[in-house]
Design a protein around this motif. Structure first.
Motif, PDB file in Angstrom:
ATOM      1  N   HIS A 426       0.806  -1.234   0.000  1.00  0.00           N
ATOM      2  CA  HIS A 426       0.000   0.000   0.000  1.00  0.00           C
ATOM      3  C   HIS A 426       0.832   1.273   0.000  1.00  0.00           C
ATOM      4  CE1 HIS A 426       1.006   0.196   4.281  1.00  0.00           C
ATOM      5  NE2 HIS A 426       0.544  -1.038   4.426  1.00  0.00           N
ATOM      6  N   GLY A 427       2.014   1.250   0.590  1.00  0.00           N
ATOM      7  CA  GLY A 427       2.865   2.433   0.604  1.00  0.00           C
ATOM      8  C   GLY A 427       2.352   3.581   1.460  1.00  0.00           C
ATOM      9  N   LEU A 428       1.416   3.299   2.377  1.00  0.00           N
ATOM     10  CA  LEU A 428       0.881   4.360   3.225  1.00  0.00           C
ATOM     11  C   LEU A 428       1.935   4.859   4.206  1.00  0.00           C
ATOM     12  CD1 LEU A 428      -2.655   2.936   4.182  1.00  0.00           C
ATOM     13  CD2 LEU A 428      -2.151   4.741   2.526  1.00  0.00           C
ATOM     14  N   GLU A 429       1.960   6.166   4.403  1.00  0.00           N
ATOM     15  CA  GLU A 429       2.848   6.748   5.408  1.00  0.00           C
ATOM     16  C   GLU A 429       2.118   6.755   6.741  1.00  0.00           C
ATOM     17  OE1 GLU A 429       5.093  10.994   6.500  1.00  0.00           O
ATOM     18  OE2 GLU A 429       4.099  10.731   4.544  1.00  0.00           O
ATOM     19  N   GLU A 430       2.707   6.128   7.733  1.00  0.00           N
ATOM     20  CA  GLU A 430       2.046   6.051   9.034  1.00  0.00           C
ATOM     21  C   GLU A 430       2.186   7.358   9.805  1.00  0.00           C
ATOM     22  OE1 GLU A 430       2.197   2.595  11.554  1.00  0.00           O
ATOM     23  OE2 GLU A 430       2.936   1.350   9.911  1.00  0.00           O
ATOM     24  N   ASP A 431       1.162   7.605  10.616  1.00  0.00           N
ATOM     25  CA  ASP A 431       1.101   8.810  11.437  1.00  0.00           C
ATOM     26  C   ASP A 431       0.896   8.386  12.880  1.00  0.00           C
ATOM     27  OD1 ASP A 431       0.996  11.467  12.142  1.00  0.00           O
ATOM     28  OD2 ASP A 431      -1.072  11.774  11.484  1.00  0.00           O
ATOM     29  N   ASP A 432       1.302   9.244  13.804  1.00  0.00           N
ATOM     30  CA  ASP A 432       1.034   9.001  15.219  1.00  0.00           C
ATOM     31  C   ASP A 432      -0.479   9.019  15.414  1.00  0.00           C
ATOM     32  OD1 ASP A 432       0.956   8.868  17.960  1.00  0.00           O
ATOM     33  OD2 ASP A 432       2.422  10.461  18.283  1.00  0.00           O
ATOM     34  N   VAL A 453      -1.191   8.951   7.401  1.00  0.00           N
ATOM     35  CA  VAL A 453      -1.228  10.406   7.260  1.00  0.00           C
ATOM     36  C   VAL A 453      -2.446  10.828   6.449  1.00  0.00           C
ATOM     37  CG1 VAL A 453      -0.051  12.384   6.212  1.00  0.00           C
ATOM     38  CG2 VAL A 453       1.259  10.697   7.529  1.00  0.00           C
ATOM     39  N   SER A 454      -2.764  10.021   5.420  1.00  0.00           N
ATOM     40  CA  SER A 454      -3.818  10.416   4.487  1.00  0.00           C
ATOM     41  C   SER A 454      -5.149   9.731   4.797  1.00  0.00           C
ATOM     42  CB  SER A 454      -3.394  10.092   3.050  1.00  0.00           C
ATOM     43  OG  SER A 454      -3.070   8.718   2.928  1.00  0.00           O
ATOM     44  N   ALA A 498      -4.074 -11.295  -1.345  1.00  0.00           N
ATOM     45  CA  ALA A 498      -3.047 -10.461  -1.980  1.00  0.00           C
ATOM     46  C   ALA A 498      -2.799  -9.181  -1.195  1.00  0.00           C
ATOM     47  CB  ALA A 498      -3.455 -10.114  -3.404  1.00  0.00           C
ATOM     48  N   ALA A 499      -3.870  -8.733  -0.521  1.00  0.00           N
ATOM     49  CA  ALA A 499      -3.756  -7.467   0.222  1.00  0.00           C
ATOM     50  C   ALA A 499      -3.071  -7.631   1.561  1.00  0.00           C
ATOM     51  CB  ALA A 499      -5.160  -6.866   0.422  1.00  0.00           C
TER      52      ALA A 499
END
Length: 500
Positions: A426-432, A453-454, A498-499
């Motif tokens: 997924h490439g998601l940027e994690e946020d606190d 983040v998003s 796959a996910a």
């Protein structure tokens, strides 16, 4: 497996604010769906029935802690627990919800099975009997803390011979008349208990390791009570609710953008009560307002108790519990017949239910939040974790409304599975997940679901934005997959594998 009838379309866990709210929303917005509420305790109300300490009350106004569909009718907007329970009782009785509640039913585990699109839920009754229910949806309104055990800071009470009490397990008919009481902690619970015990006790000392930002305001909302006299009740409530939501939002953002201005304003309120030369050191934390939740002081009750000499606030660290009291590291001795450990809650996720999918454990800490309501790659599961910077019920309302939209959509399209699909790469940027320094938040972050983040893969802290998105964004957003079990189950299972 044979395609047999599901026990319920929705199984709601918890008969507190979140669970009752979901039932009420379903009654209005998804009336063609069956539901049951299972509650581990013998009464409804959740927090408001569990806690029995003196003065137990809301720490936010009831025009936002109340539901969007049911006006708050009491004169005081900062309400005590009996008034809140009366409000909830009226809702469940007027809407026919009580008959759907099964008390003394604790959910032990829930296993999702794609073959019949159901959660197979194991429960334990008050008599220790095990039961099984199935439901197409599982809606978790079990709150955010551990009902079985509070946070234990590991105190050694050594030679102390008095009573030691945690607010979560308050003894019935505690006699504290004429006694010295030390309340350890400076959060909402301590700030409520201290002035409430001050009248009968000889003296109540709030022992804090670190000060907390205090916000003083009247328990009665003058504008709300005036509007109720001149406008229809629902209209008056909606106006007051809008006002208070905007004020919460403005106050929080100002604290983040102009912290010194907010500090000065909070101190000004305290000095108005305590006098212009009052030493504000006990009420000056080393962090900015809203880095932890503000503590509400309705009608200046804490400050009035201090002025009368019935209460005091002491900042220090505990060296030892001795016979007759508490010794601090600076050698100050605080006399105590009763010590109350208002040291915080222990965070819990999903009511500590053992969740699984096809027998494989689901660790929500490995899944991302979806719209602050569902979880990545977990089907037909929703939960409520309220706002930290606003009233809990605001999130409960929008999550309930959203899931009702999904239920109606599923019925219209003949689908019975809804899952937010997130690819493995997924490439998601994690946020606190929580930009708050409160102890119970920091201690529990490791068990919380992930936060990106998003949007939509996050638990936001902006109610006004969330409400609009949850209400108006299309359900079929390219992420939430709605399908019918069985017919294309193999495709979906391959997609999910796959996910993951």
């Amino acid at each position: 497996m044979a395609d047999t009838a599901t026990d319920f379309d929705v199984l709601i866990v918890g008969a507190g604010i979140s669970g009752i709210g979901m039932a009420a929303h379903m009654t209005e917005k998804a009336p063609g769906h069956s539901y049951a509420i299972v509650e581990r305790r013998e009464n409804l109300g959740g927090t408001w029935d569990l806690f029995r300490y003196p003065g137990i009350r809301s720490d936010s106004d009831m025009h936002t802690l109340g539901f969007d569909f049911e006006p708050w009718k009491h004169e005081k907007s900062i309400a005590d627990a009996p008034s809140i329970l009366e409000y909830l009782d009226r809702i469940v009785d007027e809407r026919g919800i009580r008959q759907h509640i099964r008390f003394n039913h604790k959910v032990i585990s829930a296993d999702w099975r794609e073959s019949d699109a159901r959660w197979h839920v194991t429960l334990e009754t008050g008599e220790g009997e095990r039961k099984m229910l199935t439901a197409n949806w599982l809606y978790l309104g079990a709150g955010y803390y551990d009902y079985d055990e509070p946070y234990d800071p590991g105190f050694d009470f050594g030679e102390f011979e008095g009573q030691v009490i945690h607010p979560q397990f308050w003894p019935k008919d505690l006699d504290y008349s004429g006694k010295n009481v030390v309340v350890i902690g400076s959060g909402a619970t301590a700030v409520t208990i201290v002035p409430s015990m001050a009248d009968k006790a000889a003296k109540v000392t709030m022992l804090q390791r670190t000060p907390t930002w205090m916000f003083s305001r009247p328990a009665k909302d003058g504008i709300a009570n005036f509007l109720r006299k001149i406008l229809p009740e629902k209209t008056a409530y909606n106006i007051t609710r809008f006002k208070n939501i905007k004020m919460q939002d403005i106050s929080f953002k100002m604290a983040r953008n102009k912290p010194q201005k907010v500090k000065d304003g909070l101190h000004k309120r305290i000095r108005k009560s305590m006098g212009k030369d009052y030493d504000l050191t006990p009420f000056t934390p080393p962090y900015n307002p809203w880095e932890q939740r503000l503590c509400l002081v309705p009608d200046d009750d804490l400050f009035q108790a201090i002025k009368k000499g019935k209460a005091e606030v002491v900042t220090g660290h505990i060296k030892a519990f001795e016979k007759g009291g508490v010794r601090l590291t600076d050698d100050t001795f605080l006399p105590a017949d009763i010590v109350i450990t208002a040291t915080g809650l222990k965070l819990a996720v999903a009511g500590k239910i053992a969740l699984s999918k096809e027998g494989q454990p689901i660790d929500l800490a490995q899944h991302f939040y979806y719209k602050g309501c569902m979880f990545s790659n977990v089907p037909n599961l929703a939960a409520v974790f309220g706002y930290l910077n606003a009233s809990w019920t605001l999130r409960a309302d929008i999550n309930s409304d959203y899931i009702c939209r999904v239920l109606v959509k599923q019925k219209a399209t003949g689908t019975d599975v809804a899952v937010p699909v997130l690819a493995e790469n997924h490439g998601l940027e994690e946020d606190d997940i929580f930009d708050f320094s409160s102890g119970y938040i920091q201690r529990g972050k490791h068990i919380m679901p992930k936060n990106a983040v998003s949007y939509p893969w996050r638990l936001n802290q902006e109610y006004v934005i969330d409400r609009k998105r949850m209400k108006t964004d299309p359900l079929e957003d390219g992420i939430l997959d709605l399908h019918r079990h069985g017919a294309n189950a193999r495709e979906v299972e391959e997609q999910l594998e796959a996910a993951e």
